[in-house]
Design a protein around this motif. Structure first.
Motif, PDB file in Angstrom:
ATOM      1  N   ALA A 151       0.832  -1.208   0.000  1.00  0.00           N
ATOM      2  CA  ALA A 151       0.000   0.000   0.000  1.00  0.00           C
ATOM      3  C   ALA A 151       0.867   1.258   0.000  1.00  0.00           C
ATOM      4  O   ALA A 151       0.532   2.252  -0.641  1.00  0.00           O
ATOM      5  N   GLU A 152       1.994   1.216   0.717  1.00  0.00           N
ATOM      6  CA  GLU A 152       2.910   2.368   0.736  1.00  0.00           C
ATOM      7  C   GLU A 152       3.476   2.626  -0.661  1.00  0.00           C
ATOM      8  O   GLU A 152       3.547   3.758  -1.125  1.00  0.00           O
ATOM      9  N   GLY A 153       3.885   1.550  -1.341  1.00  0.00           N
ATOM     10  CA  GLY A 153       4.390   1.708  -2.703  1.00  0.00           C
ATOM     11  C   GLY A 153       3.347   2.272  -3.640  1.00  0.00           C
ATOM     12  O   GLY A 153       3.640   3.137  -4.473  1.00  0.00           O
ATOM     13  N   ARG A 154       2.107   1.814  -3.501  1.00  0.00           N
ATOM     14  CA  ARG A 154       1.033   2.321  -4.361  1.00  0.00           C
ATOM     15  C   ARG A 154       0.748   3.783  -4.072  1.00  0.00           C
ATOM     16  O   ARG A 154       0.462   4.566  -4.977  1.00  0.00           O
ATOM     17  N   THR A 155       0.831   4.155  -2.800  1.00  0.00           N
ATOM     18  CA  THR A 155       0.616   5.556  -2.434  1.00  0.00           C
ATOM     19  C   THR A 155       1.665   6.445  -3.092  1.00  0.00           C
ATOM     20  O   THR A 155       1.349   7.510  -3.641  1.00  0.00           O
ATOM     21  N   ILE A 156       2.919   6.016  -3.050  1.00  0.00           N
ATOM     22  CA  ILE A 156       4.005   6.812  -3.621  1.00  0.00           C
ATOM     23  C   ILE A 156       3.833   6.965  -5.123  1.00  0.00           C
ATOM     24  O   ILE A 156       3.951   8.067  -5.673  1.00  0.00           O
ATOM     25  N   VAL A 157       3.545   5.861  -5.814  1.00  0.00           N
ATOM     26  CA  VAL A 157       3.404   5.933  -7.272  1.00  0.00           C
ATOM     27  C   VAL A 157       2.166   6.740  -7.653  1.00  0.00           C
ATOM     28  O   VAL A 157       2.190   7.518  -8.615  1.00  0.00           O
ATOM     29  N   ARG A 158       1.078   6.580  -6.894  1.00  0.00           N
ATOM     30  CA  ARG A 158      -0.115   7.389  -7.151  1.00  0.00           C
ATOM     31  C   ARG A 158       0.212   8.875  -7.037  1.00  0.00           C
ATOM     32  O   ARG A 158      -0.171   9.692  -7.882  1.00  0.00           O
ATOM     33  N   ASN A 159       0.940   9.246  -5.990  1.00  0.00           N
ATOM     34  CA  ASN A 159       1.298  10.650  -5.789  1.00  0.00           C
ATOM     35  C   ASN A 159       2.219  11.161  -6.896  1.00  0.00           C
ATOM     36  O   ASN A 159       2.119  12.314  -7.331  1.00  0.00           O
ATOM     37  N   LEU A 160       3.131  10.301  -7.350  1.00  0.00           N
ATOM     38  CA  LEU A 160       4.044  10.721  -8.424  1.00  0.00           C
ATOM     39  C   LEU A 160       3.301  10.932  -9.736  1.00  0.00           C
ATOM     40  O   LEU A 160       3.622  11.844 -10.507  1.00  0.00           O
ATOM     41  N   ARG A 161       2.326  10.097 -10.010  1.00  0.00           N
ATOM     42  CA  ARG A 161       1.514  10.307 -11.212  1.00  0.00           C
ATOM     43  C   ARG A 161       0.819  11.666 -11.147  1.00  0.00           C
ATOM     44  O   ARG A 161       0.776  12.408 -12.135  1.00  0.00           O
ATOM     45  N   ARG A 162       0.286  11.991  -9.993  1.00  0.00           N
ATOM     46  CA  ARG A 162      -0.422  13.257  -9.844  1.00  0.00           C
ATOM     47  C   ARG A 162       0.532  14.440  -9.981  1.00  0.00           C
ATOM     48  O   ARG A 162       0.230  15.421 -10.673  1.00  0.00           O
ATOM     49  N   ALA A 163       1.680  14.352  -9.290  1.00  0.00           N
ATOM     50  CA  ALA A 163       2.655  15.437  -9.375  1.00  0.00           C
ATOM     51  C   ALA A 163       3.149  15.612 -10.811  1.00  0.00           C
ATOM     52  O   ALA A 163       3.344  16.739 -11.285  1.00  0.00           O
ATOM     53  N   SER A 164       3.346  14.501 -11.515  1.00  0.00           N
ATOM     54  CA  SER A 164       3.824  14.568 -12.903  1.00  0.00           C
ATOM     55  C   SER A 164       2.821  15.284 -13.798  1.00  0.00           C
ATOM     56  O   SER A 164       3.203  16.019 -14.716  1.00  0.00           O
ATOM     57  N   LYS A 165       1.541  15.069 -13.544  1.00  0.00           N
ATOM     58  CA  LYS A 165       0.517  15.755 -14.341  1.00  0.00           C
ATOM     59  C   LYS A 165       0.622  17.267 -14.166  1.00  0.00           C
ATOM     60  O   LYS A 165       0.510  18.029 -15.136  1.00  0.00           O
ATOM     61  N   LEU A 166       0.846  17.714 -12.925  1.00  0.00           N
ATOM     62  CA  LEU A 166       0.981  19.154 -12.687  1.00  0.00           C
ATOM     63  C   LEU A 166       2.150  19.734 -13.467  1.00  0.00           C
ATOM     64  O   LEU A 166       2.053  20.794 -14.086  1.00  0.00           O
ATOM     65  N   PHE A 167       3.284  19.057 -13.429  1.00  0.00           N
ATOM     66  CA  PHE A 167       4.481  19.552 -14.108  1.00  0.00           C
ATOM     67  C   PHE A 167       4.304  19.577 -15.620  1.00  0.00           C
ATOM     68  O   PHE A 167       4.613  20.572 -16.285  1.00  0.00           O
TER      69      PHE A 167
END
Length: 795
Positions: free
Chosen positions: A589-605
């Motif tokens: 679940a921790e790994g999924r949280t990190i990758v989910r957050n990175l996908r979101r941050a990448s969209k902003l950039f």
């Protein structure tokens, strides 16, 4: 094994340590810190931005120069601080969980970290241990080494005194001692176990993708700068404007914080997981956790506690008394070279010591499923064998009903046999060959308790959409009896065997259709993992023994139990150091949280990069006579308000979500960025055209209108990132989506405070102008929502 050599003295160890002749391949801590500093300071972004900043100051564009310099410094310092802090924390964890080896010093056996082995050290090795330095065997008792990870040769190799052992090879049978003659960087495998545990910068597949995206954007920015130079050289652009265009393009086109965000996220995730008792040995394991959809596990030591005890002893012959049978089993257990084998340890505890003289051995190997000893008991020589009932050919057939009864109870049943006394002298002892003929004396039934939390863990994994497959070398009936206590759907499925797998025409379909496997050979575990991967699954393999090494290494995510063999822990990406099986759902679940957050941050950039490129191309092409979209300081303001700070907050979010987005990263993030960026660019071009040609605004007002619209549209991107796609909103999402009440007032302060208005070169907009901006933003937002609805069925 009691070594006959005394090993090095403490004085010799101290002298060789001070001379640096130690089994370490890494440089000093200061060199590691210097490497981190160099990686963050000497980036392509800084390489381009620093000269641009000097040029801006030289041409008296101090607002732009300060803004560009501040952006470069902030990114560099934040990256340095986060990675230095993560390095310190991971190094502390690595010290606590460092690989251990047994050495002989001053005639005594000691356990030390593998990194502390010095040149000439006498190192002990037994089944399950990894060789950590190259050297010749100086003692060997039935020693067999698996060198598959080094040479690809799958068959274990028998090693005698004087034979060379290579670092990275694994002891699969017997025991011995070798002298460390090549250590550190000079060893064959360069101290695999040590390297796996030390801090290092490791790119994950996702960061590779991000690096490629950034490379493309960087080259695009450089090509635009070359175009500006051509315009400057031909006199179509004056010097000040040329320098401003270069600085603005670099700061708007290169997402300098994106890889930083990814690296920081993975590193912090590794630290968080490590504090819970699961040691991340490779940073890309954090990303692999997010993708796992099938977990394969051995039964013993994972679903069960691996604390075996003797549950029943069924004597099968009337020729030998129960007491004599028990004593002969005790003789076998005392003489066996497999002292670390859980079966042998359980027998030793239950039956006590029975001293004898060991004459010969055939050590246990998973491929053979038996072991044998030749002992002298007083004046009597005996050949005793313990193994799986189906592999021991006996001259007294035993009924299957009693055997099946024990197995259905979930017990591990072994057959104990001996060579009749009148045939002992003729019994040959050859590796991998049963001495014979045999007479079966008893069934030895061992119980291995199911972990109390096993069912709850499997249910938690199932809730995350993860399938589970039990792969065991035990008899199918024993496996069925164990999983029957789980009260899960897979417990009601038939147990298939390695033989069934070998006969299957379509192995991928066969593996997909079954969840519980018994009597699986070690090599077949690899085949099961590969079949699942061929079916499009991301596979985690959990194991603790030597026979799990190859499937752990082959899986997308290799997981070893803390009490497992050093070999299994060496090749794994994740080690459950405290042996807590319940940590697995948390780490995934921790790994999924990190990758989910990175996908979101990448969209902003990346949204900003798309619309910036299109706006710049329209401007440079001269279409409509539109101005260059913004100044460097305006780009910095846009970055900090709706991209940089929100992305950092998103990356640091630790709240869990069971949802997982299995859409490929480029399709998900890239598709979102392209369609959103194109819509934003169209809106921006329309607003600039209206401002210039319809309302006749000056250049400063045109840019202010555009920047105001982009800030408001950036807020809408935040809302869509949290609410859209396949991600499910959690409490923190709702809190972060309320950044608008912070972003908009901050922007209004920048616009209406005279000092900041001058710094960012903004015009104070009136009510009518704001109405126009808001109207365009609402229409644009509606268009992006429509695009989300059109693509969502494919997510």
């Amino acid at each position: 094994m009691t070594p006959t050599i005394s090993g090095l003295t403490s004085a010799e160890v101290a002298a060789r340590t001070s001379e640096g002749r130690v089994n370490r391949t890494r440089s000093s801590a200061w060199a590691d810190y210097a490497a981190i500093a160099s990686r963050h300071a000497f980036t392509l972004f800084n390489f381009i931005v620093v000269p641009a900043a000097f040029a801006l100051f030289y041409h008296n564009e101090w607002q732009a120069g300060i803004s560009v310099t501040g952006t470069a410094l902030a990114n560099t310092l934040v990256g340095l601080f986060q990675e230095w802090r993560a390095k310190r924390q991971l190094d502390r964890l690595a010290i606590l969980n460092a690989a251990k080896v047994r050495v002989v010093r001053d005639g005594q056996v000691s356990e030390i970290p593998a990194d502390d082995v010095v040149l000439g050290e006498c190192v002990l090795v037994r089944a399950g241990d990894t060789v950590v330095a190259d050297g010749a065997a100086i003692e060997a008792r039935y020693l067999e080494m698996d060198e598959a990870l080094l040479t690809g040769e799958s068959e274990p190799v028998r090693r005698q005194v004087g034979d060379r052992l290579l670092s990275g090879s694994i002891c699969v049978a017997g025991e011995g001692c070798y002298r460390a003659e090549k250590i550190g960087a000079h060893a064959f495998a360069q101290s695999v176990a040590s390297d796996a545990r030390r801090y290092s910068y490791a790119s994950s597949p996702m960061t590779h993708v991000l690096n490629r995206i950034i490379s493309i954007l960087s080259v695009t920015a450089l090509l635009l700068c070359v175009l500006y130079f051509a315009l400057y050289y031909t006199g179509r652009v004056e010097t000040n404007r040329f320098v401003l265009m270069v600085a603005a393009t670099i700061t708007s086109m290169i997402p300098q914080g994106l890889v930083l965000t990814a690296t920081v996220s993975f590193t912090i995730g590794a630290v968080v997981i490590g504090r819970r008792g699961a040691l991340v040995q490779r940073l890309n394991a954090v990303e692999a956790m997010a993708a796992v959809d099938v977990i394969c596990t051995d039964k013993t030591g994972t679903l069960t506690t691996n604390r075996l005890r003797l549950a029943s002893l069924r004597v099968l012959t009337t020729d030998v008394s129960d007491a004599d049978v028990r004593r002969r089993i005790a003789l076998f257990a005392q003489a066996s070279v497999d002292a670390q084998n859980k079966n042998i340890q359980a027998l030793q505890v239950a039956l006590g010591a029975a001293p004898s003289e060991s004459l010969d051995q055939i050590p246990f190997k998973a491929q053979n499923r038996f072991s044998a000893v030749r002992v002298r008991d007083g004046r009597t020589e005996r050949v005793l064998v313990l193994g799986a009932p189906e592999v021991l050919p006996t001259d007294n057939p035993v009924g299957g009903a009693e055997l099946n009864e024990l197995r259905r109870a979930g017990l591990r049943v072994l057959a104990f046999a001996e060579v009749p006394e009148d045939r002992v002298s003729a019994a040959a002892f050859e590796p991998d060959t049963l001495p014979g003929p045999l007479r079966c004396l008893a069934f030895v039934a061992l119980v291995d308790e199911l972990r109390p939390d096993a069912a709850a863990v499997l249910q938690a994994l199932s809730a995350q959409g993860i399938a589970f497959k039990v792969i065991s070398g035990d008899n199918p009936e024993t496996v069925r009896g164990t999983v029957a206590h789980l009260d899960l759907p897979m417990a009601r499925e038939p147990v298939v065997t390695g033989s069934d797998l070998a006969k299957a025409e379509d192995r991928t379909a066969f593996v997909e259709a079954h969840s519980v496997f018994g009597r699986v050979e070690p090599q077949q575990k690899v085949l099961i993992v590969e079949a699942l991967q061929k079916g499009g699954h991301h596979v985690a393999m959990i194991g603790d023994g030597v026979n799990d090494v190859l499937p752990i290494k082959r899986a997308d995510l290799g997981v070893a139990m803390g009490e497992g063999s050093q070999a299994a822990k060496t090749v794994s990406s994740l080690v459950l150091e405290n042996n807590d099986f319940a940590l697995l759902p948390e780490t995934i679940a921790e790994g999924r949280t990190i990758v989910r957050n990175l996908r979101r941050a990448s969209k902003l950039f990346l949204v900003k990069n798309v619309y910036s490129l299109l706006l710049i191309l329209v401007s440079v092409s001269g279409a409509g006579g539109l101005p260059f979209p913004y100044l460097p300081q305006q780009v910095s303001l846009l970055n900090w308000l709706v991209i940089g700070v929100p992305a950092l907050l998103i990356a640091l979010t630790r709240e869990r979500s069971a949802a997982v987005n299995r859409e490929p990263f480029l399709r998900d993030v890239g598709g979102f960025a392209v369609r959103t960026g194109v819509i934003f660019a169209v809106a921006g071009v329309a607003l600039l055209a209206l401002s210039k040609h319809l309302w006749g605004d000056d250049l400063r007002t045109q840019r202010t209108l555009l920047l105001s619209a982009l800030v408001l549209l950036g807020v809408t991107v935040l809302q869509r990132v949290f609410a859209g796609g396949s991600d499910r909103a959690v409490a923190t999402d709702r809190q972060l989506s309320r950044l608008a009440p912070v972003v908009i007032p901050a922007y209004l302060i920048a616009m209406y405070w005279p000092f900041s208005a001058r710094f960012f070169h903004l015009t104070m907009l009136g009510p009518v102008q704001w109405l126009v901006v808001v109207a365009i933003v609402l229409v644009t937002y509606a268009a992006t929502l429509l695009s989300d609805r059109l693509v969502r069925p494919r997510v």
